[in-house]
Design a protein around this motif. Structure first.
Motif, short mmCIF file in Angstrom:
data_model
loop_
_atom_site.label_atom_id
_atom_site.label_comp_id
_atom_site.label_asym_id
_atom_site.label_seq_id
_atom_site.Cartn_x
_atom_site.Cartn_y
_atom_site.Cartn_z
N GLN A 88 -8.47 4.61 -2.67
CA GLN A 88 -8.48 3.35 -1.93
C GLN A 88 -9.80 3.11 -1.19
O GLN A 88 -10.12 1.98 -0.82
N ARG A 134 6.71 -6.97 -10.71
CA ARG A 134 6.07 -5.86 -9.99
C ARG A 134 6.14 -6.02 -8.47
O ARG A 134 5.60 -5.19 -7.74
N GLN A 135 6.82 -7.05 -7.98
CA GLN A 135 6.85 -7.28 -6.54
C GLN A 135 7.61 -6.20 -5.76
O GLN A 135 7.48 -6.10 -4.55
N TYR A 155 3.41 0.19 -2.20
CA TYR A 155 1.99 -0.11 -2.02
C TYR A 155 1.08 0.99 -2.54
O TYR A 155 -0.11 0.76 -2.76
N THR A 199 1.07 2.09 -5.44
CA THR A 199 0.78 1.79 -6.85
C THR A 199 -0.58 1.13 -6.98
O THR A 199 -0.82 0.05 -6.41
N MET A 229 -3.21 -1.03 -8.79
CA MET A 229 -3.13 -2.12 -9.76
C MET A 229 -4.53 -2.62 -10.10
O MET A 229 -5.37 -2.77 -9.21
N GLN A 250 -4.18 -8.23 -10.78
CA GLN A 250 -2.76 -7.98 -10.99
C GLN A 250 -1.99 -7.76 -9.69
O GLN A 250 -0.77 -7.59 -9.72
N GLN A 251 -2.68 -7.76 -8.58
CA GLN A 251 -2.00 -7.57 -7.30
C GLN A 251 -0.98 -8.68 -7.09
O GLN A 251 -1.22 -9.84 -7.45
N GLU A 301 2.29 -10.26 -4.37
CA GLU A 301 2.86 -10.24 -3.03
C GLU A 301 4.19 -9.50 -3.08
O GLU A 301 5.13 -9.93 -3.75
N ARG A 302 4.27 -8.39 -2.37
CA ARG A 302 5.47 -7.56 -2.42
C ARG A 302 6.64 -8.25 -1.73
O ARG A 302 6.47 -9.12 -0.87
#
Length: 369
Positions: free
Chosen positions: A252, A328-329, A333, A335, A337, A341-342, A344-345
């Motif tokens: 990250q 994928r929501q 976090y 994961t 990507m 491809q991000q 909103e969870r």
């Protein structure tokens, strides 16, 4: 409107407690482990409280992921039993979706943990076509010897009379309006680490290959070797294998890099190498086919597709423009990507948990011939 069909490994939809962690530390949840509980009754109380608290968030997220598919028919893996499925559908799904999945199929299979494959269906599609359950067949009792699949590789870990499927090959015939469809729901042998610490995927490959060959045998026995090409069937589930992956490097802080890697062999080649079935997720861009993030630390990370909807040749030809969606929501976090491809969870998704599942649902809209 066409039929929407989805597959989802819902990850341990359990309706029971597991207290084995008191004696086996590797089965103990990390939260309870921090407190070093030595009293058995206190351990049981804490484990029940922990699981009940955690499960509510998890199942709300699982239900949100399912609702996001808009599926008329949903294939599930890792379901405890019909009681757990009914409770989840009534307490979570119906509250979010209104019209629920009233038709359910679950047959107890072979898994030693007691997790099964299942199927849920609405009474009607979104455009009002009736969905009728016609027949259900379990193939959990099939053995290597019965199907001629007992090989020297299989003999290393199995006997001739052992059952081929680690869970089941659940075969469900339905009618959508007046059109037939056969659905095969699978959850293949997991990629468990071998005793000599070699690659778990390759060590377990012979068992998955036997399972896939058994599925082909079941389909070709049903429709004929030539007739399978004109039949309407789908094969859905968690295949615990992949033909390609995205190798993930970095972190990250420095940023992540994603490298496509094509595998030399996969049990799923038995489905695809001669056009027997079409992995419809391959219609998505190469970098955007993954359904699971695997990580054993920075040195071993990848994104891969473990969750599949295979179409028969007839269905693939009839749906040349069908494009699958991957939900994928509900992913945690942690994961990683690729760029663009991000998502909103869902509310309350955590770094590792709570989450909808470690797997992503896959859904596609199909017209039946």
């Amino acid at each position: 409107m066409p039929l929407r069909i989805a597959t989802f490994n819902i990850e341990n939809l359990m309706a029971r407690f597991d207290f084995s962690g008191f004696r086996h530390e590797n089965r103990q949840d990390r939260v309870v482990r921090m407190f070093g509980v030595s009293d058995k009754e206190l351990y049981r109380d804490l484990e029940q409280a922990r699981l009940i608290s955690e499960t509510d968030d998890t199942r709300q997220l699982s239900a949100l992921a399912i609702a996001a598919t808009g599926a008329d028919i949903l294939c599930l893996q890792e379901v405890d039993d019909m009681a757990a499925l009914n409770s989840f559908e009534r307490a979570y799904l119906s509250r979010m979706m209104g019209v629920g999945y009233r038709q359910k199929v679950l047959v107890e299979g072979n898994d030693t943990r007691g997790i099964d494959v299942a199927l849920m269906m609405r009474d009607k599609t979104r455009d009002g076509q009736p969905i009728q359950l016609v027949e259900v067949r379990s193939h959990a009792a099939l053995t290597y010897q019965q199907l001629g699949l007992f090989t020297p590789q299989i003999a290393l870990t199995n006997k001739p009379d052992d059952r081929v499927f680690r869970r089941d090959c659940l075969e469900v015939d339905v009618r959508i309006g007046n059109k037939p469809l056969t659905i095969y729901v699978l959850h293949l042998k997991s990629m468990t680490q071998s005793r000599d610490d070699t690659d778990g995927r390759f060590a377990s490959m012979p068992v998955r290959e036997a399972e896939v060959r058994a599925v082909r045998h079941i389909i070709e026995r049903r429709f004929g070797t030539d007739g399978a090409g004109t039949a309407s069937f789908v094969i859905c589930g968690d295949m615990n294998d992949y033909q390609e992956r995205l190798k993930v490097t970095g972190d990250q802080f420095s940023g992540y890099a994603f490298e496509p890697v094509r595998e030399e062999m996969s049990a799923l080649d038995i489905f695809t190498r001669d056009g027997f079935a079409d992995n419809i997720v391959r219609r998505r861009p190469e970098m955007d086919r993954w359904t699971l993030f695997h990580s054993r630390g920075p040195e071993e990370q990848h994104l891969c597709q473990l969750d599949y909807i295979f179409l028969s040749q007839a269905l693939a030809r009839h749906n040349p423009d069908a494009f699958p969606e991957i939900i994928r929501q509900g992913q945690p976090y942690r994961t990683a990507m690729p760029a663009g491809q991000q998502v909103e969870r869902f509310p309350r998704v955590g770094w590792d948990r709570p989450k909808a599942s470690d797997h992503c649902p896959v859904v596609v809209s199909l017209e039946l011939p």
